[in-house]
Scaffold this motif. Structure first.
Motif, short mmCIF file in Angstrom:
data_model
loop_
_atom_site.label_atom_id
_atom_site.label_comp_id
_atom_site.label_asym_id
_atom_site.label_seq_id
_atom_site.Cartn_x
_atom_site.Cartn_y
_atom_site.Cartn_z
N GLY A 20 54.65 -31.65 -34.60
CA GLY A 20 54.83 -31.63 -35.99
C GLY A 20 55.67 -31.26 -36.84
O GLY A 20 57.32 -31.11 -36.19
N SER A 21 54.89 -30.20 -37.84
CA SER A 21 56.00 -29.51 -38.07
C SER A 21 56.60 -28.47 -37.89
O SER A 21 57.48 -27.32 -37.95
CB SER A 21 55.29 -28.56 -39.63
N GLY A 22 55.97 -27.97 -36.12
CA GLY A 22 55.64 -27.03 -35.14
C GLY A 22 55.33 -25.12 -35.71
O GLY A 22 55.30 -24.29 -35.56
N TYR A 23 54.05 -25.61 -36.80
CA TYR A 23 53.63 -24.33 -36.95
C TYR A 23 53.03 -24.08 -36.15
O TYR A 23 53.21 -22.72 -35.37
CB TYR A 23 52.56 -24.94 -38.32
N LEU A 24 51.66 -24.91 -36.01
CA LEU A 24 50.26 -23.94 -34.75
C LEU A 24 51.48 -24.26 -33.60
O LEU A 24 51.40 -22.94 -32.87
CB LEU A 24 49.94 -25.80 -34.47
N THR A 25 52.46 -24.13 -33.12
CA THR A 25 53.72 -24.56 -31.60
C THR A 25 53.59 -22.99 -32.14
O THR A 25 53.60 -22.32 -30.72
CB THR A 25 54.79 -25.62 -32.09
N ILE A 52 56.15 -31.56 -28.42
CA ILE A 52 56.57 -32.83 -28.02
C ILE A 52 56.14 -33.30 -28.76
O ILE A 52 54.94 -33.48 -30.04
CB ILE A 52 55.52 -33.40 -26.46
N ASP A 53 56.47 -34.25 -29.68
CA ASP A 53 56.46 -34.90 -31.04
C ASP A 53 57.36 -36.59 -29.80
O ASP A 53 59.18 -36.29 -30.32
CB ASP A 53 56.66 -35.12 -31.98
N HIS A 54 56.93 -37.06 -30.75
CA HIS A 54 57.63 -38.42 -30.77
C HIS A 54 59.00 -39.29 -31.94
O HIS A 54 59.54 -39.98 -31.81
CB HIS A 54 56.62 -40.00 -30.17
N ILE A 55 58.63 -38.51 -33.50
CA ILE A 55 59.44 -38.52 -33.76
C ILE A 55 60.28 -37.47 -34.08
O ILE A 55 60.44 -36.48 -34.55
CB ILE A 55 58.74 -39.27 -35.12
N LYS A 56 61.47 -38.53 -33.88
CA LYS A 56 63.09 -36.93 -33.64
C LYS A 56 62.99 -36.01 -35.09
O LYS A 56 63.70 -35.04 -34.59
CB LYS A 56 64.34 -37.58 -33.18
N GLU A 57 63.03 -36.59 -36.60
CA GLU A 57 62.98 -35.61 -37.37
C GLU A 57 61.72 -35.12 -37.24
O GLU A 57 62.61 -34.13 -38.20
CB GLU A 57 62.74 -36.89 -38.28
N LEU A 58 60.55 -34.93 -37.32
CA LEU A 58 60.00 -33.93 -37.10
C LEU A 58 60.15 -32.90 -35.95
O LEU A 58 59.75 -31.61 -36.11
CB LEU A 58 58.63 -34.49 -36.11
N VAL A 59 61.29 -33.42 -35.11
CA VAL A 59 60.89 -32.41 -33.47
C VAL A 59 62.23 -31.82 -34.69
O VAL A 59 62.86 -30.84 -34.35
CB VAL A 59 61.57 -32.69 -32.28
N GLU A 60 63.05 -32.41 -35.42
CA GLU A 60 64.22 -31.61 -35.77
C GLU A 60 64.31 -30.29 -36.63
O GLU A 60 64.16 -29.70 -37.21
CB GLU A 60 65.38 -32.22 -36.49
N LEU A 61 63.07 -30.61 -37.85
CA LEU A 61 62.37 -30.25 -37.94
C LEU A 61 61.35 -28.82 -38.23
O LEU A 61 61.38 -27.30 -38.64
CB LEU A 61 61.25 -31.02 -39.32
N THR A 103 61.02 -22.81 -37.41
CA THR A 103 61.03 -21.70 -35.92
C THR A 103 61.80 -21.48 -36.38
O THR A 103 61.81 -20.01 -36.63
CB THR A 103 60.61 -22.60 -34.94
N SER A 104 63.53 -21.43 -36.62
CA SER A 104 64.68 -20.85 -36.61
C SER A 104 65.05 -19.63 -37.72
O SER A 104 65.32 -18.63 -37.42
CB SER A 104 66.00 -22.04 -36.56
N ARG A 105 64.11 -21.04 -38.63
CA ARG A 105 64.10 -19.97 -39.94
C ARG A 105 63.39 -18.11 -40.41
O ARG A 105 64.17 -17.14 -40.54
CB ARG A 105 63.93 -20.84 -41.47
N ASN A 106 62.21 -18.75 -39.51
CA ASN A 106 60.89 -17.63 -39.87
C ASN A 106 61.01 -16.79 -37.71
O ASN A 106 60.53 -15.82 -37.85
CB ASN A 106 59.89 -18.37 -40.21
N HIS A 107 61.31 -17.21 -36.91
CA HIS A 107 61.19 -16.72 -36.29
C HIS A 107 62.65 -17.16 -34.86
O HIS A 107 61.54 -17.83 -34.35
CB HIS A 107 59.59 -17.35 -34.76
N SER A 108 63.28 -17.12 -35.53
CA SER A 108 64.17 -17.65 -34.20
C SER A 108 64.65 -17.07 -32.84
O SER A 108 64.71 -17.40 -31.69
CB SER A 108 66.01 -16.75 -35.05
#
Length: 162
Positions: free
Chosen positions: A27-32, A48-57, A62-67
């Motif tokens: 999903g949003s990457g928070y838990l990951t 892993i997520d099947h929706i490309k837009e969620l992976v991009e999100l 993560t890049s914004r807060n924990h690069s």
């Protein structure tokens, strides 16, 4: 936030420095990202997520807060069918599934390391599901335990999701 804590609590003994982790439906990457911090610099987490837009999100969040997680080999987000896992980095000490499967996906069980733990909501869509904890002992023997009743979105493919 409280819901994330309950899921992570089931994994806490397996989210230790040096662990290899798979987060299905990242999903949003928070838990990951949280799991990546927990496993430390020697650990590795794949979301892993099947929706490309969620992976991009996830990557952007993560890049914004924990690069530092994104520039190291500690964390990777991939587009793919999470029901099949991510065999390239298996075996995993810990697998978290963030959507309900009708039954435990066998590829995920196969990619779980001996001594590892998998948590996954299991049951029909639109009904109460069981949050299952599956442990694989050092000899590969599997035990399952129902932790609680939950209600998750279905673990599916992009065609059925969107």
């Amino acid at each position: 936030k409280q819901w994330y804590q309950r899921r992570v609590r089931a994994l806490v003994g397996h989210l230790k420095p040096g662990s290899r982790v798979l987060d299905v439906g990242s999903g949003s990457g928070y838990l990951t990202a949280c799991m990546s911090i927990m496993v430390g610099e020697a650990g590795r987490v794949v979301g892993i997520d099947h929706i490309k837009e969620l992976v991009e999100l996830s990557i952007a969040n993560t890049s914004r807060n924990h690069s530092e997680l994104m520039t190291s080999s500690r964390l990777q987000y991939v587009v793919g069918d999470g029901r099949k896992g991510y065999a390239q980095d298996a075996p995993y000490d810990c697998i978290h599934v963030g959507a309900a499967a009708p039954t435990l996906p066998q590829p995920l069980v196969d990619q779980l390391a001996n001594g590892g733990r998998l948590v996954c909501p299991v049951g029909p869509t639109g009904s109460i599901q069981d949050f299952i904890q599956l442990d694989k002992d050092e000899n590969g023997r599997i035990t399952k335990k129902k932790l609680m009743g939950v209600s998750y979105v279905p673990l599916t493919d992009k065609c059925r999701q969107v």
